[in-house]
Design an enzyme around this catalytic site. Structure first.
Site, PDB file in Angstrom:
ATOM      1  N   ASN A  28       1.067  -1.253   0.505  1.00  0.00           N
ATOM      2  CA  ASN A  28      -0.564   0.556   0.040  1.00  0.00           C
ATOM      3  C   ASN A  28       0.945   0.994   0.173  1.00  0.00           C
ATOM      4  O   ASN A  28       1.532   1.655   0.752  1.00  0.00           O
ATOM      5  CB  ASN A  28      -0.747  -0.050   1.506  1.00  0.00           C
ATOM      6  CG  ASN A  28      -2.003   1.000   1.339  1.00  0.00           C
ATOM      7  OD1 ASN A  28      -1.978   1.692   0.677  1.00  0.00           O
ATOM      8  ND2 ASN A  28      -2.272   1.319   2.281  1.00  0.00           N
ATOM      9  N   TRP A  29       0.791   2.013  -1.118  1.00  0.00           N
ATOM     10  CA  TRP A  29       1.911   2.880  -1.289  1.00  0.00           C
ATOM     11  C   TRP A  29       1.390   3.988  -0.672  1.00  0.00           C
ATOM     12  O   TRP A  29       2.440   5.342  -0.343  1.00  0.00           O
ATOM     13  CB  TRP A  29       2.398   3.360  -2.975  1.00  0.00           C
ATOM     14  CG  TRP A  29       2.717   1.828  -3.788  1.00  0.00           C
ATOM     15  CD1 TRP A  29       3.417   1.490  -2.774  1.00  0.00           C
ATOM     16  CD2 TRP A  29       3.465   2.357  -4.797  1.00  0.00           C
ATOM     17  NE1 TRP A  29       3.869   0.300  -4.392  1.00  0.00           N
ATOM     18  CE2 TRP A  29       3.958   0.939  -4.911  1.00  0.00           C
ATOM     19  CE3 TRP A  29       3.339   3.066  -6.752  1.00  0.00           C
ATOM     20  CZ2 TRP A  29       4.848   0.721  -6.188  1.00  0.00           C
ATOM     21  CZ3 TRP A  29       3.826   2.760  -7.069  1.00  0.00           C
ATOM     22  CH2 TRP A  29       4.084   1.759  -7.222  1.00  0.00           C
ATOM     23  N   GLU A  77      -6.415   4.539   7.108  1.00  0.00           N
ATOM     24  CA  GLU A  77      -6.391   6.289   7.459  1.00  0.00           C
ATOM     25  C   GLU A  77      -8.038   6.418   6.756  1.00  0.00           C
ATOM     26  O   GLU A  77      -8.919   8.250   6.320  1.00  0.00           O
ATOM     27  CB  GLU A  77      -5.512   6.773   6.434  1.00  0.00           C
ATOM     28  CG  GLU A  77      -4.232   6.027   7.797  1.00  0.00           C
ATOM     29  CD  GLU A  77      -3.439   5.695   6.621  1.00  0.00           C
ATOM     30  OE1 GLU A  77      -3.086   5.924   4.778  1.00  0.00           O
ATOM     31  OE2 GLU A  77      -2.497   5.016   7.838  1.00  0.00           O
ATOM     32  N   GLY A 130       1.873   3.756  13.013  1.00  0.00           N
ATOM     33  CA  GLY A 130       2.433   4.592  13.263  1.00  0.00           C
ATOM     34  C   GLY A 130       2.322   5.741  14.733  1.00  0.00           C
ATOM     35  O   GLY A 130       3.019   6.799  15.680  1.00  0.00           O
ATOM     36  N   GLY A 162       2.758  -1.554   4.191  1.00  0.00           N
ATOM     37  CA  GLY A 162       3.166   0.562   4.037  1.00  0.00           C
ATOM     38  C   GLY A 162       4.549   0.587   3.491  1.00  0.00           C
ATOM     39  O   GLY A 162       4.752   0.647   2.859  1.00  0.00           O
TER      40      GLY A 162
HETATM   41  C1  G2H Z   1      -0.678   0.326   8.120  1.00  0.00           C
HETATM   42  C2  G2H Z   1       0.190  -0.160   6.633  1.00  0.00           C
HETATM   43  C3  G2H Z   1      -0.391  -0.266   5.909  1.00  0.00           C
HETATM   44  P1  G2H Z   1       2.492   0.178   7.808  1.00  0.00           P
HETATM   45  O1  G2H Z   1      -1.825   0.991   7.479  1.00  0.00           O
HETATM   46  O2  G2H Z   1      -1.400  -0.964   5.393  1.00  0.00           O
HETATM   47  O3  G2H Z   1       1.432   1.124   6.982  1.00  0.00           O
HETATM   48  O4  G2H Z   1       3.106  -0.797   7.438  1.00  0.00           O
HETATM   49  O5  G2H Z   1       3.297   1.574   7.015  1.00  0.00           O
HETATM   50  O6  G2H Z   1       2.062   0.400   8.813  1.00  0.00           O
END
Ligand code: G2H
Length: 256
Positions: A10-11, A102, A178, A239
């Site tokens: 998911n970019w 999100e 995050g 992500g």
């Molecule tokens: C969660 C995920 C991918 P990440 O949102 O959708 O992002 O790997 O940056 O935590």
């Protein structure tokens, strides 16, 4: 069970079409045919990069799938700024993310809208990657299974068992995105297992065995193997780590 592992990058809102082309080319160069057969590798670029990714994939017959990060519940019409399922299908998309946390947070998407988007995806031959997950408050009350099953019920409302087999579910604990807090492989298994069980109860065992359930939230090359070792985790929604070709290729090579 014969569920093929799925790694979906998911970019989010990153990379222009030139950068997208480079990333896809590098990713394809880092994975051989066997690796791309054993594990399904999918990228989810912004809408503005999809045509470029299609050209790269078709031009070099790359064994990489692609899709979008959202779609409208409507097939066409006066919906300024939105993108419809038929447009994505025409671009060769195989997948579309629905109900990412999100989107739920910043665009106030509720279960009814997510349900309509899942239906729109299926109506256009797109595999919805349905995201569910609890926030910190729910987790602190140990309400994660209940919360995620409620989101699942809401999103799958009205679908037949046959349709549900085509849905990919992604469990993403919102508190692990995050915040520096990471979910353990056991945390991932608890909810992914509960999702499968819920599908077995609502539909049947056979349907539940076919549905792929992904985990998402700070997945990297260094932690993917432990997560994939869990019995009900069939892949990852990645992500940040999917923006680096070598890192995402390593994630797709997790069986090695
Ligand atoms: C969660 C995920 C991918 P990440 O949102 O959708 O992002 O790997 O940056 O935590």
């Amino acid at each position: 069970t014969t569920r093929r592992p799925l790694m979906a990058g998911n970019w989010k809102m990153n990379l222009n079409h030139l950068e997208a082309n480079l990333l896809v080319q590098k990713l394809a160069a880092s994975l051989n045919e066997k690796q791309l057969t054993d594990v399904e590798c999918v990228v989810l670029p912004p809408f503005t990069d999809l045509r470029t990714v299609q050209t790269a994939v078709d031009g070099d017959k790359l064994l990489i799938g692609y899709g979008a990060q959202d779609l409208s519940p409507h097939p066409s019409g006066a919906y300024t700024g939105d993108i419809a399922g038929p447009m994505l299908a025409k671009l060769g998309c195989g997948y579309v993310v629905v109900g990412h946390s999100e989107r739920r947070q910043y665009h106030h998407e509720d279960d009814a809208l997510v349900n309509a988007k899942v239906s729109a995806a299926l109506a256009n031959g797109l595999t919805p990657i349905l995201c569910i997950g609890e926030g910190l408050e729910v987790r602190e009350q140990s309400g994660q299974v209940r919360h995620c099953c409620d989101q699942l019920d809401g999103a799958l409302k009205g679908l037949t068992a046959e349709q549900v087999t085509k849905v990919v579910v992604a469990y993403e604990p919102v508190w692990a995105i995050g915040t520096g807090k990471t979910a353990t492989p056991e945390d991932a298994q608890e909810v992914c297992g509960a999702v499968r069980q819920r599908i077995a109860e609502t539909y049947d065992e056979n349907t539940a065995e076919q549905v792929r359930v992904l985990y998402g939230g700070s997945v990297k090359a260094s932690n993917v193997a432990a997560i994939m070792a869990q019995p009900d985790v069939d892949g990852a929604l990645v992500g940040g780590a999917s923006l680096d070709a070598e890192e995402f290729a390593k994630i797709c090579r997790f069986p090695e």
